[in-house]
Design a protein around this motif. Structure first.
Motif, PDB file in Angstrom:
ATOM      1  N   ILE A 214      -6.214   5.543  -1.189  1.00  0.00           N
ATOM      2  CA  ILE A 214      -7.547   5.282  -0.659  1.00  0.00           C
ATOM      3  C   ILE A 214      -7.742   3.856  -1.046  1.00  0.00           C
ATOM      4  CG2 ILE A 214     -10.210   5.515  -0.459  1.00  0.00           C
ATOM      5  CD1 ILE A 214      -9.251   8.464  -0.539  1.00  0.00           C
ATOM      6  N   TYR A 215      -8.176   2.754   0.131  1.00  0.00           N
ATOM      7  CA  TYR A 215      -8.137   1.504  -0.421  1.00  0.00           C
ATOM      8  C   TYR A 215      -9.576   1.000   0.364  1.00  0.00           C
ATOM      9  CZ  TYR A 215      -3.338   1.610  -1.449  1.00  0.00           C
ATOM     10  OH  TYR A 215      -2.231   1.731  -1.924  1.00  0.00           O
TER      11      TYR A 215
ATOM     12  N   GLN B 150      -7.604   4.870   4.420  1.00  0.00           N
ATOM     13  CA  GLN B 150      -6.574   5.432   3.887  1.00  0.00           C
ATOM     14  C   GLN B 150      -5.340   5.284   4.817  1.00  0.00           C
ATOM     15  OE1 GLN B 150      -6.781   9.976   3.627  1.00  0.00           O
ATOM     16  NE2 GLN B 150      -5.483  10.200   2.097  1.00  0.00           N
ATOM     17  N   LEU B 151      -4.178   5.050   4.376  1.00  0.00           N
ATOM     18  CA  LEU B 151      -2.889   4.786   5.019  1.00  0.00           C
ATOM     19  C   LEU B 151      -2.285   5.948   5.130  1.00  0.00           C
ATOM     20  CD1 LEU B 151      -1.052   2.672   6.129  1.00  0.00           C
ATOM     21  CD2 LEU B 151       0.133   2.630   3.837  1.00  0.00           C
TER      22      LEU B 151
ATOM     23  N   PRO C 250       0.800  -1.158  -0.039  1.00  0.00           N
ATOM     24  CA  PRO C 250       0.027   0.041  -0.129  1.00  0.00           C
ATOM     25  C   PRO C 250       0.865   1.167  -0.080  1.00  0.00           C
ATOM     26  CG  PRO C 250      -0.753  -1.741   1.726  1.00  0.00           C
ATOM     27  CD  PRO C 250       0.473  -1.987   1.114  1.00  0.00           C
ATOM     28  N   VAL C 251       0.275   2.198  -0.618  1.00  0.00           N
ATOM     29  CA  VAL C 251       1.160   3.480  -0.675  1.00  0.00           C
ATOM     30  C   VAL C 251       0.278   4.577   0.221  1.00  0.00           C
ATOM     31  CG1 VAL C 251       1.488   5.516  -2.228  1.00  0.00           C
ATOM     32  CG2 VAL C 251       1.498   3.252  -3.271  1.00  0.00           C
TER      33      VAL C 251
ATOM     34  N   LEU D 245     -10.072   5.268   8.944  1.00  0.00           N
ATOM     35  CA  LEU D 245     -11.202   5.036   8.389  1.00  0.00           C
ATOM     36  C   LEU D 245     -11.706   6.254   7.698  1.00  0.00           C
ATOM     37  CD1 LEU D 245     -13.686   3.092   7.988  1.00  0.00           C
ATOM     38  CD2 LEU D 245     -14.595   4.161  10.067  1.00  0.00           C
ATOM     39  N   VAL D 246     -12.079   6.131   6.266  1.00  0.00           N
ATOM     40  CA  VAL D 246     -12.542   7.397   5.709  1.00  0.00           C
ATOM     41  C   VAL D 246     -14.207   7.292   5.562  1.00  0.00           C
ATOM     42  CG1 VAL D 246     -12.291   8.535   3.439  1.00  0.00           C
ATOM     43  CG2 VAL D 246     -10.447   7.154   3.991  1.00  0.00           C
TER      44      VAL D 246
END
Length: 153
Positions: free
Chosen positions: A113-114, A143-144, A108-109, A152-153
């Motif tokens: 957003i994942y 989101q990291l 993950p970057v 948590l978005v």
């Protein structure tokens, strides 16, 4: 006998005379005086005469109860703040545990957003595909951040 009387009189007189000579100047009890400081009633922190106001101990029960209630309110407010902070910390921990335990085959970057999904086999997996583009059970969007913490978005 007369000589004995004279002897007693001389003895009594001599005893009192010695006492009078050895005594210092006597100051009445209501006058504040000592040899070191002299008349120092105005310098003392407490009343020294009969006409001075009476020293009374204040009733501290009401002061103590007000202080206790004020401090207890402050403690309660601080406790509630810490409790809320702890609950938020536990939610963040649960989200991070959920995402880090999910399956994903990429690195993950930070800032991206994942989306977290539950697969048909019941195992969670992380994807870049949004829920509107795919028909899978969506658990959450994350989101990291730079601390490697999932938000948590």
């Amino acid at each position: 006998m007369f000589n004995y009387f004279i002897l007693l009189l001389n003895k009594y007189f001599f005893k009192n005379f010695i006492t009078l000579i050895s005594m210092k100047k006597v100051v009445p009890d209501n006058v504040v005086f000592n040899d070191k400081n002299g008349y120092n009633a105005s310098l003392l922190s407490y009343p020294t005469n009969v006409g001075a106001p009476v020293i009374q101990i204040d009733n501290l029960v009401s002061w103590k109860s007000r202080g206790i209630s004020t401090v207890n309110k402050q403690f309660e407010i601080k406790f509630n703040e810490l409790k809320l902070e702890f609950e938020n910390l536990m939610k963040d921990f649960e989200y991070n545990e959920l995402v880090y335990n999910a399956n994903f085959s990429f690195e993950p970057v930070v800032g991206e957003i994942y989306h977290l999904y539950r697969g048909d086999d019941g195992i969670n997996f992380l994807s870049l595909i949004s829920p509107s583009e795919w028909n899978k059970e969506h658990i959450g969007t994350f989101q990291l951040n730079s601390d490697k913490k999932w938000i948590l978005v």
